[in-house]
Write an enzyme that holds these catalytic residues in place. Structure first.
Site, PDB file in Angstrom:
ATOM      1  N   GLU A  25       0.849  -1.191   0.000  1.00 48.46           N
ATOM      2  CA  GLU A  25       0.000   0.000   0.000  1.00 48.46           C
ATOM      3  C   GLU A  25       0.879   1.233   0.000  1.00 48.46           C
ATOM      4  O   GLU A  25       2.022   1.204   0.475  1.00 48.46           O
ATOM      5  CB  GLU A  25      -0.885   0.042   1.258  1.00 48.46           C
ATOM      6  CG  GLU A  25      -1.848  -1.109   1.407  1.00 48.46           C
ATOM      7  CD  GLU A  25      -2.537  -1.096   2.773  1.00 48.46           C
ATOM      8  OE1 GLU A  25      -2.288  -0.154   3.558  1.00 48.46           O
ATOM      9  OE2 GLU A  25      -3.299  -2.032   3.060  1.00 48.46           O
ATOM     10  N   LYS A  52       2.441   4.402   1.443  1.00 47.70           N
ATOM     11  CA  LYS A  52       2.684   4.911   2.799  1.00 47.70           C
ATOM     12  C   LYS A  52       2.395   6.404   2.772  1.00 47.70           C
ATOM     13  O   LYS A  52       3.084   7.171   2.123  1.00 47.70           O
ATOM     14  CB  LYS A  52       4.133   4.659   3.201  1.00 47.70           C
ATOM     15  CG  LYS A  52       4.529   5.284   4.534  1.00 47.70           C
ATOM     16  CD  LYS A  52       4.194   4.374   5.679  1.00 47.70           C
ATOM     17  CE  LYS A  52       4.698   4.915   7.001  1.00 47.70           C
ATOM     18  NZ  LYS A  52       4.093   6.176   7.440  1.00 47.70           N
ATOM     19  N   ARG A 107      -2.780   9.720  11.268  1.00 44.95           N
ATOM     20  CA  ARG A 107      -3.413   8.424  11.511  1.00 44.95           C
ATOM     21  C   ARG A 107      -4.749   8.653  12.202  1.00 44.95           C
ATOM     22  O   ARG A 107      -4.826   9.394  13.199  1.00 44.95           O
ATOM     23  CB  ARG A 107      -2.500   7.562  12.388  1.00 44.95           C
ATOM     24  CG  ARG A 107      -2.967   6.109  12.596  1.00 44.95           C
ATOM     25  CD  ARG A 107      -2.634   5.248  11.428  1.00 44.95           C
ATOM     26  NE  ARG A 107      -2.958   3.844  11.650  1.00 44.95           N
ATOM     27  CZ  ARG A 107      -2.071   2.915  12.012  1.00 44.95           C
ATOM     28  NH1 ARG A 107      -0.804   3.259  12.219  1.00 44.95           N
ATOM     29  NH2 ARG A 107      -2.451   1.654  12.145  1.00 44.95           N
ATOM     30  N   ARG A 118      -3.546   8.694  16.467  1.00 44.86           N
ATOM     31  CA  ARG A 118      -2.687   7.560  16.809  1.00 44.86           C
ATOM     32  C   ARG A 118      -2.345   7.538  18.291  1.00 44.86           C
ATOM     33  O   ARG A 118      -2.026   6.495  18.842  1.00 44.86           O
ATOM     34  CB  ARG A 118      -1.408   7.565  15.966  1.00 44.86           C
ATOM     35  CG  ARG A 118      -0.471   8.715  16.264  1.00 44.86           C
ATOM     36  CD  ARG A 118       0.803   8.637  15.418  1.00 44.86           C
ATOM     37  NE  ARG A 118       1.604   7.489  15.787  1.00 44.86           N
ATOM     38  CZ  ARG A 118       2.001   6.549  14.940  1.00 44.86           C
ATOM     39  NH1 ARG A 118       1.648   6.617  13.669  1.00 44.86           N
ATOM     40  NH2 ARG A 118       2.744   5.551  15.350  1.00 44.86           N
ATOM     41  N   GLU A 149      -5.759   6.949   7.314  1.00 47.34           N
ATOM     42  CA  GLU A 149      -5.036   8.222   7.410  1.00 47.34           C
ATOM     43  C   GLU A 149      -5.908   9.326   6.840  1.00 47.34           C
ATOM     44  O   GLU A 149      -6.627   9.127   5.851  1.00 47.34           O
ATOM     45  CB  GLU A 149      -3.726   8.168   6.607  1.00 47.34           C
ATOM     46  CG  GLU A 149      -2.718   7.176   7.122  1.00 47.34           C
ATOM     47  CD  GLU A 149      -1.527   7.836   7.803  1.00 47.34           C
ATOM     48  OE1 GLU A 149      -1.377   9.068   7.700  1.00 47.34           O
ATOM     49  OE2 GLU A 149      -0.750   7.103   8.419  1.00 47.34           O
ATOM     50  N   PHE A 158      -7.446   1.788   5.396  1.00 49.41           N
ATOM     51  CA  PHE A 158      -6.711   0.579   5.020  1.00 49.41           C
ATOM     52  C   PHE A 158      -7.002  -0.610   5.921  1.00 49.41           C
ATOM     53  O   PHE A 158      -6.433  -1.678   5.733  1.00 49.41           O
ATOM     54  CB  PHE A 158      -5.200   0.837   4.980  1.00 49.41           C
ATOM     55  CG  PHE A 158      -4.632   1.560   6.165  1.00 49.41           C
ATOM     56  CD1 PHE A 158      -4.544   0.952   7.404  1.00 49.41           C
ATOM     57  CD2 PHE A 158      -4.184   2.866   6.036  1.00 49.41           C
ATOM     58  CE1 PHE A 158      -4.011   1.619   8.493  1.00 49.41           C
ATOM     59  CE2 PHE A 158      -3.645   3.542   7.120  1.00 49.41           C
ATOM     60  CZ  PHE A 158      -3.554   2.913   8.357  1.00 49.41           C
ATOM     61  N   ARG A 169       4.379  -3.821  17.109  1.00 46.00           N
ATOM     62  CA  ARG A 169       5.172  -4.013  15.900  1.00 46.00           C
ATOM     63  C   ARG A 169       5.485  -5.502  15.816  1.00 46.00           C
ATOM     64  O   ARG A 169       5.372  -6.234  16.783  1.00 46.00           O
ATOM     65  CB  ARG A 169       6.489  -3.238  15.972  1.00 46.00           C
ATOM     66  CG  ARG A 169       6.324  -1.744  16.051  1.00 46.00           C
ATOM     67  CD  ARG A 169       7.662  -1.038  15.931  1.00 46.00           C
ATOM     68  NE  ARG A 169       7.555   0.323  16.418  1.00 46.00           N
ATOM     69  CZ  ARG A 169       7.105   1.342  15.692  1.00 46.00           C
ATOM     70  NH1 ARG A 169       6.739   1.132  14.432  1.00 46.00           N
ATOM     71  NH2 ARG A 169       7.024   2.552  16.209  1.00 46.00           N
ATOM     72  N   LYS A 212       7.332  -1.099   6.806  1.00 47.10           N
ATOM     73  CA  LYS A 212       7.319   0.154   6.063  1.00 47.10           C
ATOM     74  C   LYS A 212       8.675   0.342   5.386  1.00 47.10           C
ATOM     75  O   LYS A 212       9.721   0.087   5.970  1.00 47.10           O
ATOM     76  CB  LYS A 212       6.994   1.339   6.970  1.00 47.10           C
ATOM     77  CG  LYS A 212       7.860   1.485   8.203  1.00 47.10           C
ATOM     78  CD  LYS A 212       7.321   2.588   9.104  1.00 47.10           C
ATOM     79  CE  LYS A 212       8.093   2.645  10.425  1.00 47.10           C
ATOM     80  NZ  LYS A 212       7.516   3.625  11.364  1.00 47.10           N
TER      81      LYS A 212
END
Length: 522
Positions: free
Chosen positions: A216, A218, A223, A238, A267, A307, A380, A386
């Protein structure tokens, strides 16, 4: 196991004592034990504040106090006649400071700092800056809470996912006990921490290790986590802040989606008159105005790029694989312009072309998401990656901090500087310990003391003689450093013994290399 009903609030100096105990030990289990002991000292009404403090943060977020003001606070003359402040008092002062501007912030804090010792002042400044150096942060505090309540790791992760504010989670467990975890679940209007991505160096690395994934764009936006139930809509950042008031157009778009109960992840992107993304620092202005909302809406129009979907009509979708969540998202978002641009790459060449297209279209790079990825709130891992455009510059080492844990006894966290526009003065642009190999740590620890200017218990300040090559992804505005800027995702590539101090990059080079992001927390 509940706190003793002492009706005596914990004084701030006790917090500092516990933090120093944590710092002095290197074992993770010992640190967890000390934190758990601290938790047992907290009264319920101070529990949320105490947990945040021992995790090295304040509830008010960024206070945006310049170093000049903080230095003035550190030099405040002590008033021995005043009583020592407790945690709740400290929190009240910080809350009052948050609502002030400029020098008014210092005026509010001066009476508080006059009641602190030199050690306590330094600790409070580090707490305000989010730079408490004790070798323990939210992760270890979370483990300490699990130890305190005797909660299994899997149950603690579940609880944390659904109540991601660590201080509020501790208070909840005090009230409900372990049995309360079962009643936790993803809820409309109760935000969860967004899933995070790990940095991948290149698309080649991803192709070598994984087979089934999507790519996708970035996006360089804000966010957002969008919640809707019937006509009620809320938008969270976020950092889980309610930013609904700033984006009326997103409320309208949410209500146009033909499902009346959902949580979407995405986003908010600012667009210019040509339909291209605007830089983040321009978009961020949309979140700083409580007035003139319609004026800002017309000046900086925003569109969503969704997303992911976390929840729909009573169903928690976070355990569902990414590929299935995308299908659901694609079905409910009728206007495909509101979806992130996405591709299934055929080969490395195809992937590289997608990255190039993303950058050409004004984006930061790409995201890579494995088909089998669950939605791991606040985590994570090896599910999302990313890949961003990487810049490199040469910096001077201004200081180095002694490491903690595995790096105890080694000089590691480096203070980095570049030359000003006159090339006569070095300006600090950040800190990093990332990228340092064992070989580099040995070299730095053996050689930097030879350039010593002065030293405190944490940091060795040195003459600007040693040059390092630094890789980074972008630059953001920051009041922390005298340059006014900070490198983001900085890591050490090489120690450049072949370069002289006057050969490092300048502050002007940073402006040429990358767009400057706003330092505001959103």
């Amino acid at each position: 196991m509940l706190p003793i009903n002492r009706e005596i609030l914990l004084l701030f100096n006790k917090l500092v004592e516990y933090s120093n105990k944590i710092k002095r030990v290197s074992s993770r289990n010992e640190k967890i034990g000390i934190i758990a002991d601290f938790l047992g000292r907290l009264e319920r009404k101070e529990a949320e504040i105490g947990v945040d403090f021992i995790a090295g943060r304040i509830r008010q977020g960024r206070l945006n106090i310049a170093w000049k003001g903080l230095f003035k606070l550190l030099k405040t003359r002590p008033d021995q006649s005043k009583t020592l402040p407790d945690l709740i008092e400290i929190d009240k002062y910080l809350k009052q400071t948050r609502s002030k501007k400029g020098k008014e912030k210092i005026t509010v804090l001066l009476p508080l700092f006059s009641r602190l010792s030199a050690v306590e002042k330094k600790y409070l400044v580090s707490l305000i800056l989010g730079e408490v150096e004790q070798g323990a942060g939210e992760g270890l505090v979370k483990m300490a809470i699990a130890k305190y309540f005797n909660i299994k790791d899997s149950s603690m992760e579940y609880a944390y996912m659904h109540k991601p504010d660590i201080g509020k989670l501790f208070v909840y467990l005090l009230q409900k006990g372990n049995k309360g975890i079962k009643s936790l679940g993803i809820e409309i209007f109760s935000p969860v921490k967004p899933m995070l991505a790990t940095i991948a160096e290149s698309i080649e690395d991803v192709f070598e290790e994984y087979d089934d994934f999507a790519m996708e764009y970035k996006l360089d936006g804000i966010r957002i986590q969008l919640h809707r139930k019937a006509d009620d809509v809320k938008i969270f950042s976020r950092h889980l802040k309610d930013i609904t008031i700033h984006f009326p157009e997103l409320i309208e778009i949410a209500r146009s989606i033909p499902v009346n109960e959902f949580i979407l992840d995405g986003e908010a992107i600012g667009i210019d008159k040509n339909g291209r993304p605007v830089p983040f620092q321009i978009l961020a202005k949309r979140t700083t105005r409580k007035k003139d909302i319609d004026k800002m809406r017309n000046k900086i129009p925003v569109v969503p790029k969704f997303f992911d979907v976390l929840y729909i009509k009573g169903d928690d979708l976070t355990p569902v694989e990414y590929i299935e969540r995308w299908k659901i998202l694609n079905n409910i978002v009728i206007n495909k312009n509101y979806l992130a641009t996405r591709k299934f790459p055929i080969n490395k060449s195809d992937g590289k072309k997608f990255i190039e297209d993303s950058l050409i279209n004004g984006n930061e790079g790409i995201m890579v998401k494995l088909f089998n990825s669950p939605y791991r709130a606040g985590k994570r891992g090896k599910f999302w990656f990313k890949i961003k455009k990487v810049h490199t510059i040469d910096c001077i080492i201004l200081a180095a901090e002694w490491g903690h844990g595995r790096r105890k006894g080694w000089l590691s966290n480096l203070h980095l500087g570049v030359l000003d526009e006159t090339k006569k003065k070095f300006l600090m642009v950040g800190k990093t310990f990332k990228g340092l190999t064992d070989k580099m740590l040995i070299w730095l620890t053996e050689n930097l003391p030879g350039y010593k200017v002065h030293e405190d218990s944490w940091t060795l300040y040195v003459k600007p003689e040693v040059v390092v090559e630094i890789a980074f992804n972008e630059v953001q505005k920051s009041p922390k450093y005298d340059s006014g800027y900070a490198l983001r995702f900085a890591r050490v590539k090489h120690i450049r013994q072949d370069k002289k101090p006057n050969e490092v990059n300048t502050i002007l080079d940073l402006a040429k290399l990358t767009r400057i992001r706003s330092g505001n927390e959103i």
